[in-house]
Design a protein around this motif. Structure first.
Motif, PDB file in Angstrom:
ATOM      1  N   GLY A  17     -12.779   4.190   6.784  1.00  0.00           N
ATOM      2  CA  GLY A  17     -11.404   4.659   6.321  1.00  0.00           C
ATOM      3  C   GLY A  17     -10.395   3.819   6.706  1.00  0.00           C
ATOM      4  N   ALA A  18     -10.216   3.209   7.629  1.00  0.00           N
ATOM      5  CA  ALA A  18      -9.130   2.034   8.095  1.00  0.00           C
ATOM      6  C   ALA A  18      -8.809   1.144   6.866  1.00  0.00           C
ATOM      7  CB  ALA A  18      -9.322   1.568   9.324  1.00  0.00           C
ATOM      8  N   GLY A  19     -10.177   0.625   6.498  1.00  0.00           N
ATOM      9  CA  GLY A  19     -10.106  -0.244   5.246  1.00  0.00           C
ATOM     10  C   GLY A  19      -9.620   0.285   3.861  1.00  0.00           C
ATOM     11  N   VAL A  20     -10.096   1.521   3.667  1.00  0.00           N
ATOM     12  CA  VAL A  20      -9.628   2.195   2.690  1.00  0.00           C
ATOM     13  C   VAL A  20      -8.083   2.505   2.332  1.00  0.00           C
ATOM     14  CG1 VAL A  20      -9.556   4.337   1.155  1.00  0.00           C
ATOM     15  CG2 VAL A  20     -11.683   3.662   2.256  1.00  0.00           C
ATOM     16  N   LEU A  21      -7.762   2.847   3.744  1.00  0.00           N
ATOM     17  CA  LEU A  21      -6.198   3.139   3.792  1.00  0.00           C
ATOM     18  C   LEU A  21      -5.292   1.676   3.856  1.00  0.00           C
ATOM     19  CD1 LEU A  21      -6.339   6.126   6.310  1.00  0.00           C
ATOM     20  CD2 LEU A  21      -5.686   6.268   3.720  1.00  0.00           C
ATOM     21  N   ARG A  23      -6.005  -0.908   2.158  1.00  0.00           N
ATOM     22  CA  ARG A  23      -5.930  -1.123   0.837  1.00  0.00           C
ATOM     23  C   ARG A  23      -5.068  -0.499   0.040  1.00  0.00           C
ATOM     24  NH1 ARG A  23     -10.003  -3.272  -3.048  1.00  0.00           N
ATOM     25  NH2 ARG A  23      -8.803  -3.894  -4.772  1.00  0.00           N
ATOM     26  N   CYS A  24      -4.868   0.822   0.191  1.00  0.00           N
ATOM     27  CA  CYS A  24      -3.825   1.651  -0.327  1.00  0.00           C
ATOM     28  C   CYS A  24      -2.633   1.216  -0.057  1.00  0.00           C
ATOM     29  CB  CYS A  24      -4.204   3.201   0.187  1.00  0.00           C
ATOM     30  SG  CYS A  24      -5.716   4.062  -0.596  1.00  0.00           S
ATOM     31  N   LEU A  25      -2.395   0.928   1.260  1.00  0.00           N
ATOM     32  CA  LEU A  25      -1.069   0.405   1.713  1.00  0.00           C
ATOM     33  C   LEU A  25      -0.596  -0.973   1.104  1.00  0.00           C
ATOM     34  CD1 LEU A  25      -0.871   1.111   5.349  1.00  0.00           C
ATOM     35  CD2 LEU A  25       0.637   2.240   3.844  1.00  0.00           C
ATOM     36  N   GLU A  26      -1.654  -1.681   0.691  1.00  0.00           N
ATOM     37  CA  GLU A  26      -1.473  -3.060   0.025  1.00  0.00           C
ATOM     38  C   GLU A  26      -1.019  -2.703  -1.339  1.00  0.00           C
ATOM     39  OE1 GLU A  26      -5.007  -5.401   0.408  1.00  0.00           O
ATOM     40  OE2 GLU A  26      -5.169  -4.986   2.495  1.00  0.00           O
ATOM     41  N   GLU A  27      -1.654  -1.966  -2.014  1.00  0.00           N
ATOM     42  CA  GLU A  27      -1.437  -1.492  -3.376  1.00  0.00           C
ATOM     43  C   GLU A  27      -0.166  -0.435  -3.596  1.00  0.00           C
ATOM     44  OE1 GLU A  27      -3.265  -2.626  -5.948  1.00  0.00           O
ATOM     45  OE2 GLU A  27      -4.785  -3.814  -5.000  1.00  0.00           O
ATOM     46  N   GLY A  28       0.524  -0.183  -2.683  1.00  0.00           N
ATOM     47  CA  GLY A  28       1.512   0.735  -2.751  1.00  0.00           C
ATOM     48  C   GLY A  28       1.046   2.091  -3.237  1.00  0.00           C
ATOM     49  N   ILE A  29       0.002   2.551  -2.574  1.00  0.00           N
ATOM     50  CA  ILE A  29      -0.631   3.878  -3.140  1.00  0.00           C
ATOM     51  C   ILE A  29       0.016   5.092  -2.075  1.00  0.00           C
ATOM     52  CG2 ILE A  29      -2.647   5.541  -3.524  1.00  0.00           C
ATOM     53  CD1 ILE A  29      -2.002   3.152  -5.514  1.00  0.00           C
ATOM     54  N   SER A  45      -2.335   8.840  10.628  1.00  0.00           N
ATOM     55  CA  SER A  45      -1.252   8.371  11.380  1.00  0.00           C
ATOM     56  C   SER A  45      -0.713   7.101  10.963  1.00  0.00           C
ATOM     57  CB  SER A  45      -1.381   8.854  12.964  1.00  0.00           C
ATOM     58  OG  SER A  45      -1.667  10.158  13.035  1.00  0.00           O
ATOM     59  N   SER A  46      -1.333   6.203  11.174  1.00  0.00           N
ATOM     60  CA  SER A  46      -1.011   4.589  11.080  1.00  0.00           C
ATOM     61  C   SER A  46      -0.680   4.658   9.597  1.00  0.00           C
ATOM     62  CB  SER A  46      -2.072   3.759  11.362  1.00  0.00           C
ATOM     63  OG  SER A  46      -2.211   3.955  12.732  1.00  0.00           O
ATOM     64  N   TYR A  47      -1.419   5.312   8.505  1.00  0.00           N
ATOM     65  CA  TYR A  47      -1.149   5.090   7.208  1.00  0.00           C
ATOM     66  C   TYR A  47       0.115   5.779   6.849  1.00  0.00           C
ATOM     67  CZ  TYR A  47      -1.552   6.189   2.247  1.00  0.00           C
ATOM     68  OH  TYR A  47      -1.089   6.475   0.781  1.00  0.00           O
ATOM     69  N   VAL A  48       0.494   6.893   7.339  1.00  0.00           N
ATOM     70  CA  VAL A  48       1.795   7.596   6.960  1.00  0.00           C
ATOM     71  C   VAL A  48       2.920   6.859   7.554  1.00  0.00           C
ATOM     72  CG1 VAL A  48       3.335   9.624   7.267  1.00  0.00           C
ATOM     73  CG2 VAL A  48       0.801   9.932   6.709  1.00  0.00           C
ATOM     74  N   ALA A  49       2.711   6.055   8.808  1.00  0.00           N
ATOM     75  CA  ALA A  49       3.721   5.223   9.436  1.00  0.00           C
ATOM     76  C   ALA A  49       3.812   3.855   8.701  1.00  0.00           C
ATOM     77  CB  ALA A  49       3.383   4.937  11.106  1.00  0.00           C
ATOM     78  N   GLY A  50       2.849   3.737   7.693  1.00  0.00           N
ATOM     79  CA  GLY A  50       2.986   2.402   6.899  1.00  0.00           C
ATOM     80  C   GLY A  50       2.369   1.063   7.761  1.00  0.00           C
ATOM     81  N   HIS A  52       0.031  -1.294   8.310  1.00  0.00           N
ATOM     82  CA  HIS A  52      -1.202  -2.214   7.705  1.00  0.00           C
ATOM     83  C   HIS A  52      -1.758  -2.649   8.880  1.00  0.00           C
ATOM     84  CE1 HIS A  52      -3.333  -5.150   5.987  1.00  0.00           C
ATOM     85  NE2 HIS A  52      -3.442  -4.303   4.893  1.00  0.00           N
ATOM     86  N   GLY A  53      -3.270  -2.599   8.737  1.00  0.00           N
ATOM     87  CA  GLY A  53      -3.951  -3.353   9.840  1.00  0.00           C
ATOM     88  C   GLY A  53      -3.988  -2.870  11.382  1.00  0.00           C
ATOM     89  N   ARG A  54      -3.051  -1.746  11.543  1.00  0.00           N
ATOM     90  CA  ARG A  54      -3.148  -1.135  13.000  1.00  0.00           C
ATOM     91  C   ARG A  54      -4.436  -0.851  13.502  1.00  0.00           C
ATOM     92  NH1 ARG A  54      -2.130   3.890  15.474  1.00  0.00           N
ATOM     93  NH2 ARG A  54      -1.535   3.416  17.739  1.00  0.00           N
ATOM     94  N   ASN A  55      -5.079   0.135  12.643  1.00  0.00           N
ATOM     95  CA  ASN A  55      -6.218   0.835  13.189  1.00  0.00           C
ATOM     96  C   ASN A  55      -7.409  -0.151  13.540  1.00  0.00           C
ATOM     97  OD1 ASN A  55      -4.694   3.263  11.817  1.00  0.00           O
ATOM     98  ND2 ASN A  55      -6.017   3.917  13.822  1.00  0.00           N
ATOM     99  N   LYS A  56      -7.580  -1.198  12.706  1.00  0.00           N
ATOM    100  CA  LYS A  56      -8.753  -2.008  12.823  1.00  0.00           C
ATOM    101  C   LYS A  56      -9.057  -2.532  14.319  1.00  0.00           C
ATOM    102  CE  LYS A  56     -11.166  -5.939  10.592  1.00  0.00           C
ATOM    103  NZ  LYS A  56     -11.081  -6.919   9.839  1.00  0.00           N
ATOM    104  N   PRO A  57      -8.219  -2.983  15.031  1.00  0.00           N
ATOM    105  CA  PRO A  57      -8.466  -3.468  16.399  1.00  0.00           C
ATOM    106  C   PRO A  57      -8.751  -2.319  17.334  1.00  0.00           C
ATOM    107  CG  PRO A  57      -6.072  -3.740  15.826  1.00  0.00           C
ATOM    108  CD  PRO A  57      -6.797  -3.444  14.748  1.00  0.00           C
ATOM    109  N   PHE A  58      -8.467  -1.077  17.154  1.00  0.00           N
ATOM    110  CA  PHE A  58      -8.831   0.072  18.035  1.00  0.00           C
ATOM    111  C   PHE A  58     -10.537   0.093  17.768  1.00  0.00           C
ATOM    112  CE2 PHE A  58      -4.644   1.008  17.815  1.00  0.00           C
ATOM    113  CZ  PHE A  58      -4.273   1.813  18.936  1.00  0.00           C
ATOM    114  N   TYR A  59     -10.997  -0.157  16.507  1.00  0.00           N
ATOM    115  CA  TYR A  59     -12.524  -0.077  16.567  1.00  0.00           C
ATOM    116  C   TYR A  59     -13.130  -1.223  16.801  1.00  0.00           C
ATOM    117  CZ  TYR A  59     -11.263   3.893  13.433  1.00  0.00           C
ATOM    118  OH  TYR A  59     -10.726   5.061  12.942  1.00  0.00           O
TER     119      TYR A  59
END
Length: 284
Positions: A17-21, A23-29, A45-50, A52-59
């Protein structure tokens, strides 16, 4: 027309899901209503805050630290996953990977974080208003995995992972007025989930929290029923489901860097379907 998006989470598989979101941020969705369950709530939460890439290192990085999840935590703190470490020590302002709380609040999108009350097994839908700077307790409640973690308490009320009560909150999105809903799953759509592992874990939970145990035992049936509903909506264009073609051998807490990277890339690539659907619906 109101667009909603749901991320169902799934432990470390949530990197999909982090990857999906991302990409959405990159595309302005931009979605109007963003609903997250468990790890999906953290992603959202990271997606709404804009961010990008924040969640990946958590995983992919932090989860390998013993402070994050370990047998040591289980012995010392009676919880395998240290939610305070994840959502306070790492996420507070000035810390290693802070959530941009101000950006989160200022974004016009609704944010819904799903948790389950341990005492009665019912869903609780937290919102932005329940989050405060450096106080992300609803995220901790939503991500509290039963059996391997002690319940997470907010104001004296014990909570578990939102997936026990509402694993795919499609109806919540519709109740909030969404006309179109995207659904991010972290397992393949087929075959349907059997819930055999959930039923075994439910027996361990039965004595202390019988209603939560019932929710855990029924999770797969609830999940399957809503996915079937979403598939019907997808046929008429009002929903879009993105799901990996495989889990790359990952269970909820599987720590494997190669598999995690593959799942992230799958999410990023599969987001193309969601983005195409979103743009087509916007043009109607």
């Amino acid at each position: 027309m109101k667009f909603g998006i749901i991320d169902v989470g799934g432990g470390l598989r949530g990197i999909y899901g982090a990857g999906v979101l991302d990409r959405c941020l990159e595309e302005g969705i931009h979605f109007d209503c963003c609903i997250g369950v468990s790890a999906g709530a953290a992603n959202m939460s990271s997606y709404v805050a804009g961010q990008h890439g924040r969640n990946k290192p958590f995983y992919q990085d932090y989860s390998f630290r013993p402070q994050y999840m370990s047998v040591r935590n289980l012995v010392k703190k009676h919880s395998y996953l240290d939610l305070e470490y994840v959502y306070s020590t790492l996420s507070n302002a000035g810390c290693e990977n802070p959530l941009d709380y101000n950006a989160l609040v200022q974004d016009p999108a609704q944010l819904v974080i799903v948790a389950a009350r341990a005492e009665d097994g019912r869903p609780v839908y937290f919102t932005k208003e329940d989050l405060h700077q450096d106080d992300y307790r609803p995220l901790m409640a939503s991500c509290c995995i039963p059996v391997v973690d002690q319940p997470y308490f907010i104001d004296g009320v014990p909570y578990y992972d939102g997936g026990l009560a509402d694993p795919v909150p499609l109806q919540k999105a519709l109740d909030l007025g969404c006309d179109r809903v995207a659904v991010i799953l972290t397992k393949p759509i087929a075959p349907e989930q059997t819930g055999s592992r959930d039923k075994k874990l439910a027996r361990l939970l039965q004595h202390r929290y019988p209603e939560a145990a019932r929710g855990l035992a029924a999770r797969a049936d609830r999940y399957n029923a809503v996915v079937r509903q979403a598939l019907k909506l997808e046929q008429v264009g009002t929903a879009c489901i993105v799901a990996p073609d495989s889990t790359e051998g990952m269970a909820t807490l599987t720590k494997d860097k190669a598999s995690l990277e593959k799942m992230y890339q799958k999410g990023w690539q599969d987001a193309a379907k969601l983005i195409a659907w979103y743009k087509a619906q916007k043009q109607e």
